[in-house]
Design a protein around this motif. Sequence first.
Motif, PDB file in Angstrom:
ATOM      1  N   TRP A 121      15.146  -3.669  -7.616  1.00  0.00           N
ATOM      2  CA  TRP A 121      15.653  -3.048  -6.383  1.00  0.00           C
ATOM      3  C   TRP A 121      14.734  -1.923  -5.910  1.00  0.00           C
ATOM      4  N   LYS A 122      14.874  -1.615  -4.625  1.00  0.00           N
ATOM      5  CA  LYS A 122      14.003  -0.624  -4.002  1.00  0.00           C
ATOM      6  C   LYS A 122      14.759   0.690  -3.793  1.00  0.00           C
ATOM      7  N   VAL A 123      14.128   1.797  -4.121  1.00  0.00           N
ATOM      8  CA  VAL A 123      14.710   3.112  -3.817  1.00  0.00           C
ATOM      9  C   VAL A 123      14.612   3.305  -2.309  1.00  0.00           C
ATOM     10  N   GLY A 138      -3.038   5.304   4.096  1.00  0.00           N
ATOM     11  CA  GLY A 138      -2.199   4.253   4.642  1.00  0.00           C
ATOM     12  C   GLY A 138      -2.263   4.238   6.154  1.00  0.00           C
ATOM     13  N   GLY A 139      -1.321   3.515   6.732  1.00  0.00           N
ATOM     14  CA  GLY A 139      -1.249   3.396   8.183  1.00  0.00           C
ATOM     15  C   GLY A 139       0.155   3.736   8.675  1.00  0.00           C
ATOM     16  N   SER A 140       0.351   3.533   9.970  1.00  0.00           N
ATOM     17  CA  SER A 140       1.626   3.952  10.576  1.00  0.00           C
ATOM     18  C   SER A 140       2.774   3.006  10.224  1.00  0.00           C
ATOM     19  N   THR A 141       2.437   1.812   9.719  1.00  0.00           N
ATOM     20  CA  THR A 141       3.497   0.890   9.298  1.00  0.00           C
ATOM     21  C   THR A 141       3.144   0.358   7.901  1.00  0.00           C
ATOM     22  N   ARG A 142       4.130  -0.275   7.295  1.00  0.00           N
ATOM     23  CA  ARG A 142       3.932  -0.785   5.928  1.00  0.00           C
ATOM     24  C   ARG A 142       2.833  -1.836   5.907  1.00  0.00           C
ATOM     25  N   HIS A 143       2.825  -2.735   6.901  1.00  0.00           N
ATOM     26  CA  HIS A 143       1.758  -3.756   6.905  1.00  0.00           C
ATOM     27  C   HIS A 143       0.373  -3.122   7.049  1.00  0.00           C
ATOM     28  N   ARG A 144       0.286  -2.093   7.875  1.00  0.00           N
ATOM     29  CA  ARG A 144      -1.030  -1.449   8.036  1.00  0.00           C
ATOM     30  C   ARG A 144      -1.463  -0.803   6.712  1.00  0.00           C
ATOM     31  N   SER A 145      -0.504  -0.223   6.033  1.00  0.00           N
ATOM     32  CA  SER A 145      -0.835   0.398   4.736  1.00  0.00           C
ATOM     33  C   SER A 145      -1.282  -0.648   3.739  1.00  0.00           C
ATOM     34  N   ILE A 146      -0.509  -1.729   3.636  1.00  0.00           N
ATOM     35  CA  ILE A 146      -0.861  -2.782   2.678  1.00  0.00           C
ATOM     36  C   ILE A 146      -2.239  -3.345   3.012  1.00  0.00           C
ATOM     37  N   PRO A 153       8.853  12.743   0.962  1.00  0.00           N
ATOM     38  CA  PRO A 153       8.929  11.279   0.889  1.00  0.00           C
ATOM     39  C   PRO A 153       9.397  10.821  -0.490  1.00  0.00           C
ATOM     40  N   LYS A 154      10.300   9.859  -0.533  1.00  0.00           N
ATOM     41  CA  LYS A 154      10.999   9.519  -1.786  1.00  0.00           C
ATOM     42  C   LYS A 154      10.035   9.196  -2.933  1.00  0.00           C
ATOM     43  N   GLN A 155       8.869   8.623  -2.627  1.00  0.00           N
ATOM     44  CA  GLN A 155       7.926   8.266  -3.699  1.00  0.00           C
ATOM     45  C   GLN A 155       7.402   9.498  -4.426  1.00  0.00           C
ATOM     46  N   LEU A 194      -0.127  -0.764  -4.201  1.00  0.00           N
ATOM     47  CA  LEU A 194       1.182  -0.108  -4.154  1.00  0.00           C
ATOM     48  C   LEU A 194       1.300   0.651  -2.830  1.00  0.00           C
ATOM     49  N   PRO A 195       1.969   0.090  -1.823  1.00  0.00           N
ATOM     50  CA  PRO A 195       2.170   0.825  -0.579  1.00  0.00           C
ATOM     51  C   PRO A 195       3.105   2.008  -0.815  1.00  0.00           C
ATOM     52  N   ALA A 196       2.582   3.204  -0.540  1.00  0.00           N
ATOM     53  CA  ALA A 196       3.342   4.443  -0.755  1.00  0.00           C
ATOM     54  C   ALA A 196       3.104   5.398   0.410  1.00  0.00           C
ATOM     55  N   GLY A 197       2.928   4.824   1.592  1.00  0.00           N
ATOM     56  CA  GLY A 197       2.576   5.647   2.752  1.00  0.00           C
ATOM     57  C   GLY A 197       3.724   5.969   3.671  1.00  0.00           C
ATOM     58  N   GLY A 198       4.950   5.671   3.225  1.00  0.00           N
ATOM     59  CA  GLY A 198       6.109   5.894   4.096  1.00  0.00           C
ATOM     60  C   GLY A 198       6.614   7.323   4.043  1.00  0.00           C
ATOM     61  N   SER A 199       7.594   7.628   4.903  1.00  0.00           N
ATOM     62  CA  SER A 199       8.148   8.992   4.957  1.00  0.00           C
ATOM     63  C   SER A 199       9.525   9.060   4.305  1.00  0.00           C
ATOM     64  N   GLY A 200      10.085   7.920   3.935  1.00  0.00           N
ATOM     65  CA  GLY A 200      11.373   7.933   3.244  1.00  0.00           C
ATOM     66  C   GLY A 200      12.510   8.504   4.067  1.00  0.00           C
ATOM     67  N   GLU A 201      12.469   8.257   5.359  1.00  0.00           N
ATOM     68  CA  GLU A 201      13.453   8.828   6.295  1.00  0.00           C
ATOM     69  C   GLU A 201      14.897   8.608   5.842  1.00  0.00           C
ATOM     70  N   ARG A 202      15.199   7.431   5.356  1.00  0.00           N
ATOM     71  CA  ARG A 202      16.590   7.067   5.032  1.00  0.00           C
ATOM     72  C   ARG A 202      17.142   7.858   3.842  1.00  0.00           C
ATOM     73  N   THR A 203      16.277   8.610   3.124  1.00  0.00           N
ATOM     74  CA  THR A 203      16.822   9.451   2.047  1.00  0.00           C
ATOM     75  C   THR A 203      17.386  10.755   2.622  1.00  0.00           C
TER      76      THR A 203
HETATM   77  N1  LIG Z   1       3.726   3.252   6.929  1.00  0.00           N
HETATM   78  C1  LIG Z   1       4.225   2.889   5.732  1.00  0.00           C
HETATM   79  C2  LIG Z   1       5.635   2.681   5.558  1.00  0.00           C
HETATM   80  C3  LIG Z   1       6.119   2.332   4.304  1.00  0.00           C
HETATM   81  N2  LIG Z   1       5.232   2.208   3.287  1.00  0.00           N
HETATM   82  C4  LIG Z   1       5.713   1.923   1.934  1.00  0.00           C
HETATM   83  O1  LIG Z   1       6.398   0.695   1.868  1.00  0.00           O
HETATM   84  C5  LIG Z   1       7.358   0.739   0.824  1.00  0.00           C
HETATM   85  C6  LIG Z   1       8.707   0.177   1.255  1.00  0.00           C
HETATM   86  O2  LIG Z   1       9.048   0.746   2.499  1.00  0.00           O
HETATM   87  P1  LIG Z   1      10.398   1.598   2.767  1.00  0.00           P
HETATM   88  O3  LIG Z   1      11.354   1.477   1.648  1.00  0.00           O
HETATM   89  O4  LIG Z   1      10.864   1.282   4.124  1.00  0.00           O
HETATM   90  O5  LIG Z   1       9.821   3.099   2.735  1.00  0.00           O
HETATM   91  P2  LIG Z   1       9.814   4.128   3.937  1.00  0.00           P
HETATM   92  O6  LIG Z   1       9.213   3.548   5.168  1.00  0.00           O
HETATM   93  O7  LIG Z   1       9.206   5.387   3.379  1.00  0.00           O
HETATM   94  O8  LIG Z   1      11.393   4.393   4.142  1.00  0.00           O
HETATM   95  P3  LIG Z   1      12.135   4.722   5.530  1.00  0.00           P
HETATM   96  O9  LIG Z   1      12.146   3.427   6.288  1.00  0.00           O
HETATM   97  O10 LIG Z   1      13.506   5.134   5.074  1.00  0.00           O
HETATM   98  O11 LIG Z   1      11.352   5.800   6.215  1.00  0.00           O
HETATM   99  C7  LIG Z   1       7.477   2.200   0.388  1.00  0.00           C
HETATM  100  O12 LIG Z   1       6.868   2.365  -0.859  1.00  0.00           O
HETATM  101  C8  LIG Z   1       6.741   2.946   1.476  1.00  0.00           C
HETATM  102  O13 LIG Z   1       6.126   4.144   1.001  1.00  0.00           O
HETATM  103  C9  LIG Z   1       3.856   2.394   3.456  1.00  0.00           C
HETATM  104  O14 LIG Z   1       3.079   2.264   2.511  1.00  0.00           O
HETATM  105  N3  LIG Z   1       3.378   2.731   4.686  1.00  0.00           N
END
Ligand SMILES: Nc1ccn([C@@H]2O[C@H](COP(=O)(O)OP(=O)(O)OP(=O)(O)O)[C@@H](O)[C@H]2O)c(=O)n1
Length: 445
Positions: A261-263, A120-128, A63-65, A49-58
């Motif tokens: 759908w994705k939050v 996690g990492g700086s991007t979603r792919h790095r986190s996954i 972070p939205k998670q 479960l990638p949950a490393g984002g910052s949820g900027e768009r909220t």
């Molecule tokens: N470096 C990152 C960026 C995203 N994610 C995760 O990937 C999922 C889908 O990404 P997205 O909806 O884009 O989340 P955010 O990057 O947090 O949103 P935003 O682009 O608005 O900052 C989310 O569960 C997010 O936490 C992650 O694990 N590591």
Amino acid sequence: MEVNDINMQSDNCEPDRAAHPGIFLCREAGKSDHQPSGRCVDFPVSVVLPAGGSGERTGLQTPKQFCSFLGRPLITYTIQAFERVLWIQSIMVVVAKENMDLMTDIIQRFQHRKVRVVPGGSTRHRSICNGVLALGEEGEGTSAMERPKVVIIHDAVRPFVEEDFLYKIAMAAKEQGAAGAIRPLVSTVIATTSEGYLDHSLERAKYRASEMPQGFTYDVICQAYQRCSESDFEFGTECLHLALQYCGTNAKLIEGPPTLWKVTYKRDLAAAESIVKETLSRSACIITGGSTQAVTLADALQKAVGALDVELDVIPDLMGDNARYLLKEWNFIQVSVSTSCLSEVEAMLGALEAANRALLHPLVVIWVHFSSMDELSVSGRVAEPAAIMDLASTAKLRNILLYGIQLHQSKEAERWERSVLRVAEIASALIRDRSPALVGQLLQA
Ligand SMILES: Nc1ccn([C@@H]2O[C@H](COP(=O)(O)OP(=O)(O)OP(=O)(O)O)[C@@H](O)[C@H]2O)c(=O)n1
Ligand SMILES: O=P(O)(O)OC[C@@H](O)[C@@H](O)[C@@H](O)CO
């Protein structure tokens, strides 16, 4: 809805943890509000479960998670959706380094099992990628789980995923090497020129939106991440593409339900809360104590509430077979015709606490005090509103929302019907909205 940014230190709307030694988990046979589908998966499946984002768009600080609704951070709804699937052996949650302690606290507070946390990492792919690689390592405190045959990858901010669809993805991933959820496009995709003009539009029927969950054999997703480029890590958003590009694995695409759908934006948090509330408010059980008056009222309520889209079961008590309601119902209406009515409510609150159900979702208990005029004259007064408020304040600490409705019996049929309809409307609204503001109030029907 006011989005409760979770207090990074402690979330004061959380129930008293000491009173709840353990989350009610669906795996305890016979005690589940979720009937396992009985599907047989004969190979090890793990989840990232990638949950490393910052949820900027909220636009929110948190972070939205980690944003809460109904007393729980969004991510616990997603974790719970996977925990209840018996054939999933482990869940790897990937969070930003600065949120590791917060995530560990959430896992303890909600007593999630099968869950590990990795940075996690700086991007979603790095986190996954971090999550996938961690699946191959022994984690502290985890038994020597088998290396998974299939890895399901699912954004932690997609809380509404069902076992049946996960099964389809897992089985297709085992067969094909990769599988992914798709949904029809709701907007046409267009290509623009560098000057910002329309270049051309794509034929929408030929395209689909790539959603989550996705599944991969462990070897395919590992190989894809070992071979992909820095540019993929930095700018890519599609795991299925990596499997095709670097492993020649063509993912099986499966159309998923609209619930995948994705939050992404703040409004999506309000939508998620509304969906959970709607799910919790579909049914209720009325406990009558067996008295004729209470049964008469319950039958009348059943007819009235039918029009209000809440399914009502009428039972005399929560004993014997009826105890199963403690383990599957989220809403209870206690009809009391006796003057010493609070003792019945206290007994029910005790039974609900013992069943340990309120940690997953706030329970609603509505005490309907039904007093005939002559009874009032005998008892003088019904239980003081203050007594109900006190009981409700204690119950709220256990995530049980106690409301009161006062109903006076009338000999005039029309007046009686109006009162019953008012009780039904008030009860439906309390169950649907689960408003903390009305807790302990004695509403007049
Ligand atoms: N470096 C990152 C960026 C995203 N994610 C995760 O990937 C999922 C889908 O990404 P997205 O909806 O884009 O989340 P955010 O990057 O947090 O949103 P935003 O682009 O608005 O900052 C989310 O569960 C997010 O936490 C992650 O694990 N590591
Ligand atoms: O692009 P975002 O980071 O908002 O969200 C990730 C989504 O792109 C992703 O979950 C699906 O498209 C499936 O890959």
